[in-house]
Design a protein around this motif. Structure first.
Motif, PDB file in Angstrom:
ATOM      1  N   ASN A  99       0.845  -1.195   0.000  1.00 33.42           N
ATOM      2  CA  ASN A  99       0.000   0.000   0.000  1.00 33.42           C
ATOM      3  C   ASN A  99       0.878   1.243   0.000  1.00 33.42           C
ATOM      4  N   LYS A 167      -3.007   3.729  -3.342  1.00 34.29           N
ATOM      5  CA  LYS A 167      -3.303   2.290  -3.338  1.00 34.29           C
ATOM      6  C   LYS A 167      -3.403   1.862  -1.883  1.00 34.29           C
ATOM      7  N   LEU A 168      -4.624   1.784  -1.365  1.00 32.26           N
ATOM      8  CA  LEU A 168      -4.825   1.655   0.084  1.00 32.26           C
ATOM      9  C   LEU A 168      -5.879   0.610   0.443  1.00 32.26           C
ATOM     10  N   SER A 169      -5.882  -0.476  -0.295  1.00 35.07           N
ATOM     11  CA  SER A 169      -6.834  -1.575  -0.016  1.00 35.07           C
ATOM     12  C   SER A 169      -8.288  -1.182  -0.257  1.00 35.07           C
ATOM     13  N   GLN A 177      -9.981  -4.025   5.494  1.00 33.94           N
ATOM     14  CA  GLN A 177      -9.292  -2.740   5.596  1.00 33.94           C
ATOM     15  C   GLN A 177      -8.946  -2.430   7.051  1.00 33.94           C
ATOM     16  N   THR A 195       0.998   5.014   6.634  1.00 36.87           N
ATOM     17  CA  THR A 195       0.110   4.408   5.642  1.00 36.87           C
ATOM     18  C   THR A 195      -1.269   4.163   6.247  1.00 36.87           C
TER      19      THR A 195
END
Length: 211
Positions: A99, A167-169, A177, A195
């Motif tokens: 991520n 790009k963070l799930s 999440q 993050t």
């Protein structure tokens, strides 16, 4: 930059906030023998609807000559990032990933060499990164300051295109999440825990962002 649609940042304010939170960037230009990159801090400001990036390099660094010859350039802003383990997912048929947040700014550079222009860049950089140094810089001898200015070349980049990717799930369930965020928050490494914070800021997971 390759950006699947569910990772694309369309919020201009969010992209701009990311630039300001991560001002140490990578400037990339074309040289005679291929790409050339310099890592450096930048001032990020808006002029009307346009984003302007300002900074300087050492005169000994050939990058300013590349910008002079080929003004089109790319600036990469990179933020927190972290490995994401499959153990955070409910299904076993998954693979690891990473991520991160990144913004690519494309633009056209203009070289700044006049003392007044260089002083203008420094007057923006110093308050951003070390306001307490302003008094010390002002108290230095004029000949010393002139000598220091003669060793740098400034530049200004008018951004023509901005591509932002978080790009963070976003493609995982809320529960997954939350698992990812909890695992990242548990570490003392600020790149990793940062993050998790970026995920919270984007409204991911089950909990609201803590102010």
């Amino acid at each position: 930059m390759y950006i699947p649609e569910h990772f694309r940042v369309r919020d201009h304010a969010a992209a701009l906030a990311f630039l300001r939170a991560n001002p140490f960037a990578i400037l990339v230009s074309n040289a005679d023998d291929g790409p050339f990159a310099t890592h450096l801090p930048l001032v990020i400001r808006e002029s009307g609807e346009q984003i302007i990036l300002r900074g300087h390099v050492a005169k000994a660094n050939p990058h300013w000559r590349y910008l002079e010859q080929q003004p089109q350039c790319l600036v990469i802003f990179h933020g927190p990032h972290a490995y994401i383990s499959p153990k955070n997912y409910s299904s076993r048929e998954v693979v690891p990933t990473w991520n991160y947040g990144a913004v690519h700014a494309y633009g056209k550079a203009r070289i700044l060499t006049e003392p007044d222009e260089l002083l203008g860049v420094l007057r923006e950089l110093i308050p951003m990164f070390d306001p307490s140094y302003a008094e010390q810089w002002a108290s230095l001898g004029e000949s010393y300051r002139e000598r220091m200015l003669s060793h740098i070349v400034g530049f200004e980049i008018g951004v023509t295109k901005l591509e932002a990717k978080f790009k963070l799930s976003q493609n995982r369930s809320r529960d997954e999440q939350e698992n990812v965020i909890a695992s990242l928050e548990a570490t003392s490494d600020t790149a990793i825990s940062g993050t998790a914070r970026l995920m919270r800021e984007q409204g991911l997971g089950l909990k609201k962002e803590r102010k």
